[in-house]
Write an enzyme that holds these catalytic residues in place. Structure first.
Site, PDB file in Angstrom:
ATOM      1  N   SER A 430       0.796  -1.218   0.000  1.00  0.00           N
ATOM      2  CA  SER A 430       0.000   0.000   0.000  1.00  0.00           C
ATOM      3  C   SER A 430       0.830   1.271   0.000  1.00  0.00           C
ATOM      4  CB  SER A 430      -0.940  -0.009   1.198  1.00  0.00           C
ATOM      5  OG  SER A 430      -0.198  -0.102   2.391  1.00  0.00           O
ATOM      6  N   HIS A 458      -5.500  -3.466  -2.539  1.00  0.00           N
ATOM      7  CA  HIS A 458      -5.181  -2.514  -3.613  1.00  0.00           C
ATOM      8  C   HIS A 458      -5.018  -3.209  -4.959  1.00  0.00           C
ATOM      9  CE1 HIS A 458      -4.610   0.827  -0.799  1.00  0.00           C
ATOM     10  NE2 HIS A 458      -4.098  -0.100   0.010  1.00  0.00           N
ATOM     11  N   LYS A 489     -12.388   0.100  -1.882  1.00  0.00           N
ATOM     12  CA  LYS A 489     -11.425   0.840  -2.705  1.00  0.00           C
ATOM     13  C   LYS A 489     -11.922   0.889  -4.137  1.00  0.00           C
ATOM     14  CE  LYS A 489      -7.655   0.430   0.496  1.00  0.00           C
ATOM     15  NZ  LYS A 489      -8.189  -0.300   1.659  1.00  0.00           N
TER      16      LYS A 489
END
Ligand code: WAQ
Ligand code: MG
Length: 639
Positions: A430, A458, A489
């Site tokens: 990240s 991610h 996300k």
């Protein structure tokens, strides 16, 4: 405005025509307290155990209030020792173990040479050279006081501890000093300490025999000749008030510790503030009436602000209301959560999936449920905090391997030969944006019979064909045993999930405390995630557009002289110094760019960085302009 004075007292006695030091003290006080403190110090001089003075010097000196540095007192810990040998051994141990200083024994041995100095020795920690200009006297730290001394009242007695923590705190914050060692020169005072910013003020209760006159201070230095001048100037000239010194005369305020820590963060450039947005979840946001280009969002595909998700939310709210009404096992499973789990499993080519209320909880609950005291967990040194916290909660043995270094992982596996355990890694890291070396990690985990776990926070919606994630990115037949993902996300909503074998999910639903003892996610949230999954599957070009944007941005940064690399939508821009990173982020905001400064504890100290997170909805023009502005602001700061 209040006027601050430095007040110094020195008392001596003439012996055979030579002045002999008896007592000395100093304060930083406000004008209104001047006479009280002067009286107390004179009293102290006149009644000292070392004898009666025939000369007392009292000096008042006006200070510039703005030039006074306020520093939070070091946190105090105590190591109980019963003999000098034990105490000195502890000192060596702390120096070597906690402060990483190789010459620990030689340094502690220097106390034999530091007796009878009025000031401190400065020692080069590497060469052991003594660097204080005057070897007889040493360097005297002055212009410092307890910021709350007036509330504690003037006292004519020496308080060893309070004076030492003030001095120790100032020394800990001095440039180029790594820390300090101290043994009192008072024959009856056998407690001393070792202190630094990192370890705080560590009292060691016995460091010498009662009656022994040895004592002294050693400051640990690393730097060049110019640095040394800077260190000495700070020690001798910089006025310092130390806040939050534990008081002896008043009961300690339970809130004060919190304030002290906040103050310390402020000084270190580590205190964070929330930036409140007034509109939009897309690539431009409103903050305090200003429009900013958003380069700090996890909303990779721009779905958080997508009308279709908003409509799904309204429809679900109309049908279900907004609350899930209970824990999944008791009353909180509606059709929406159940369908979402099956759709997630399909999307990830897994047998089943389990929902959690956030990615953080998914990691915490999964690791601590699958692993216990008998397990060994192998964890990448840059894994996300939620993985680290999960490992801690599991109470397993934790073995950290070097970042994405599969050879290091293999060496550690070979050395330990674990019987049970887990290898866990972020899929996309990240703070650095690189991708786990998954094929090798899976091979190693299988070879040693350990669970493999990947957190795709991610990665989902970003890498792999159509955003399918890491397994697709590497074109693997078989993925990890456990895949963690987030709905918050790229998928634009909130919540987390775990997928894998049916048995894994069944086990988690029965055992994971983070699943059992919490209210289920709202049916609205689940419906939003389902809509996002549909959009992602209908528009496999979205992740492609995102990665094209990344290339535009990284190329533009390079053209402007900033070297960076990434394999995902996270673009780290290294800065180093925490305060500088924070200043650059603030400056960028003035230029219309919302970019976060990432600092300790999210990354290691001294590795502060700007972290850009790109979106599929940024325009190339946005990104080229931003790259130019970022380079210009960094350039200004470095000059
Ligand atoms: N600057 C530099 N060095 C100093 C200074 C100063 N202002 N004052 C004293 N020293 C040096 C000097 O070599 C002394 O011999 C030595 O430090 C010790 O000084 O938590 O009382 O004032 O209860 O005797 C530690 C408290 C007490 C432990 C230390 O030091 C605790 C103490 P002293
Ligand atoms: Mg003393």
């Amino acid at each position: 405005m209040k006027r601050f004075f430095s007040l110094k007292m020195r008392a001596s006695r003439n012996v055979d025509g030579e002045p002999h030091h008896i007592s000395g003290a100093e304060k930083i006080i406000q004008e209104e307290d001047a006479s009280d403190f002067a009286t107390a110090l004179i009293d102290r001089a006149l009644h000292h155990a070392k004898g009666q003075p025939d000369f007392i010097n009292l000096k008042f000196e006006l200070l510039d209030e703005r030039g006074i540095l306020r520093l939070p007192a070091l946190a105090v810990t105590t190591v109980q020792t019963h003999t000098p040998a034990e105490g000195l051994a502890q000192m060596v141990e702390i120096l070597r173990g906690k402060m990483g200083i190789a010459n620990a024994e030689q340094i502690v041995a220097l106390f034999q040479q530091c007796g009878n100095m009025r000031g401190a020795a400065i020692v080069d920690v590497d060469s052991l050279a003594r660097l204080e200009p005057d070897r007889q006297r040493g360097v005297r730290v002055t212009y410092m006081d307890d910021a709350d001394s007036s509330s504690k009242g003037p006292t004519n007695a020496k308080n060893h501890f309070r004076e030492a923590i003030v001095l120790g705190t100032k020394v800990a914050y001095a440039p180029h000093l790594l820390g300090e060692l101290c043994i009192s020169d008072d024959p009856d005072y056998v407690t001393g300490y070792i202190a630094s910013r990192e370890i705080g003020y560590c009292r060691i209760t016995c460091l010498k025999e009662k009656g022994s006159p040895i004592g002294g201070r050693i400051f640990l230095f690393r730097g060049n000749a110019e640095d040394l001048q800077e260190t000495i100037a700070f020690l001798e000239k910089q006025p310092v008030l130390v806040t939050g010194v534990p008081g002896s005369s008043f009961r300690q305020d339970r809130w004060k510790r919190l304030q002290t820590e906040l103050d310390a963060m402020e000084v270190d450039g580590l205190r964070r503030k929330l930036l409140v947005q007034d509109a939009s979840a897309d690539s431009r946001v409103q903050v305090g009436g200003q429009e900013l280009l958003m380069l700090a969002s996890n909303n990779y595909l721009g779905l958080a602000g997508d009308e279709r998700l908003a409509n799904a939310a309204s429809a679900a709210a109309a049908k279900w209301g907004v609350g899930s009404t209970g824990s999944r096992l008791v009353s909180g499973t509606q059709r929406e959560q159940d369908c979402l789990e099956r759709e997630l499993a399909l999307f990830k080519h897994a047998e089943d999936a389990v929902l959690f209320n956030s990615g953080y909880v998914a990691n915490l609950a999964t690791i601590s449920t699958l692993c216990g005291r008998d397990d060994v967990i192998f964890s990448d040194e840059l894994n996300h905090a939620s993985i680290i916290d999960g490992c801690r909660l599991a109470r397993s043995r934790i073995v950290i391997y070097r970042h994405n270094d599969m050879d290091d992982l293999e060496r550690k596996l070979q050395a330990i030969r674990p019987v049970r355990g887990l290898v866990v890694s972020d899929a996309v890291f990240s703070m650095d944006g690189d991708i786990v070396r998954l094929p090798r990690l899976l091979e190693l985990a299988r070879h040693y019979g350990l669970f493999s776990m990947i957190d795709e926070a991610h990665a989902t919606g970003v890498i792999g064909l159509g955003g399918h994630g890491t397994v697709s990115h590497f074109g693997l037949e078989e993925g990890p045993d456990i895949t963690v993902g987030t709905l918050s996300k790229a998928l634009g909503g909130e919540g987390g999930f775990v997928c894998g074998r049916g048995m894994l999910c069944e086990y988690l639903r029965n055992r994971a405390r983070g699943f059992i003892f919490t209210t289920a996610m709202s049916p609205v949230t689940a419906a939003v995630a389902r809509a996002a999954l549909r959009i992602l599957q209908e528009s496999p070009e979205l992740p492609r557009r995102l990665l094209d944007n990344v290339k535009v941005f990284v190329d533009a940064l390079r053209e402007n002289g900033i070297q960076t690399a990434t394999q995902s939508a996270i673009v780290p821009i290294p800065i180093g110094d925490e305060r500088q990173a924070a200043q650059i982020a603030t400056e960028l905001r003035a230029h219309g760019i919302f970019l976060s400064a990432i600092r300790y504890p999210t990354v290691a100290r001294g590795q502060a960085r700007l972290r850009a997170a790109l979106m599929a909805t940024h325009t190339c023009e946005d990104l080229r302009n931003a790259a130019q502005t970022i380079a210009a602001v960094i350039g200004e700061q470095h000059n």
